[in-house]
Design a protein around this motif. Structure first.
Motif: not given
Ligand code: VGL
Ligand code: ZN
Length: 191
Positions: A120-135
């Motif tokens: 994520l750091k290498e991609l310069k990501v600032k915001r992550i959107f998380v979904g899936g299993l299990a809550t």
């Protein structure tokens, strides 16, 4: 919301064993697949990163009852149960993060013992959107670690399902994620 190249969609553990007919089935776990497919299309159109985590256990994993853990055997490496749900439409250029892949190491979070943060750091990501299993397990722990690492974390409310070993666990998990800074979003918010 305007999705862009510095955003990442993180899809947590949408594997056969966590869906109905799997060995650790999350009730209605498969119901989120069509909605996740819509998020995937949106995020690929906007050149955002798509990251898919998977529980990837050896057959003698410590989380299994037979080895002192609390779960039935699930997501054993290279078996049907560990495969992504067949209806999840994954583009070619996704990043797969395997976790808890050694007998003596458990990881509910996609960040734990993996290269996720570095990527994520290498991609310069600032915001992550998380979904899936299990809550109430892997989604929760991935979200909380994402917040600790300093990302803006968005919880995809229409693309999560919980185990609810104790009734209300998922609801409690959502409250905790929110209290620690996660922001709830729905598909309509990003379209
Ligand atoms: C999970 C229980 C055991 C999860 C993984 O992906 O939420 N839950 N292993
Ligand atoms: Zn597991």
């Amino acid at each position: 919301m305007d999705i862009n190249i510095k955003d990442a969609l993180i899809i947590v553990d949408v594997q056969n064993d966590f869906c109905p007919s799997g060995s650790l089935a999350v009730p209605e776990g498969d119901k989120i697949v069509p909605i996740l497919n819509k998020y995937i299309i949106k995020f690929s159109e906007r050149k955002a990163s798509i990251i898919v985590t998977r529980d990837w256990h050896p057959k003698n994993h410590m989380s299994f009852k037979e080895y002192g853990g609390i779960w039935p055997p699930h997501c054993i490496q290279n078996t049907w149960g560990a495969q992504f749900h067949p209806k999840l439409i994954l583009p070619k250029d996704i990043i797969i993060i395997s976790k808890a892949d050694k007998p003596d190491f458990e990881a509910y979070s996609g960040f734990q013992g993996t290269r996720l943060n570095k990527i994520l750091k290498e991609l310069k990501v600032k915001r992550i959107f998380v979904g899936g299993l299990a809550t109430d397990y892997c989604v929760k722990n991935t979200v909380l670690d994402g917040l600790k690492e300093g990302y803006d974390v968005y919880l995809l409310m229409d693309s999560i399902k919980g185990v609810d070993v104790n009734p209300g666990d998922s609801e409690k998990a959502i409250k905790e994620m929110e209290a620690k800074g996660a922001i709830k979003v729905w598909l309509k918010d990003i379209e």
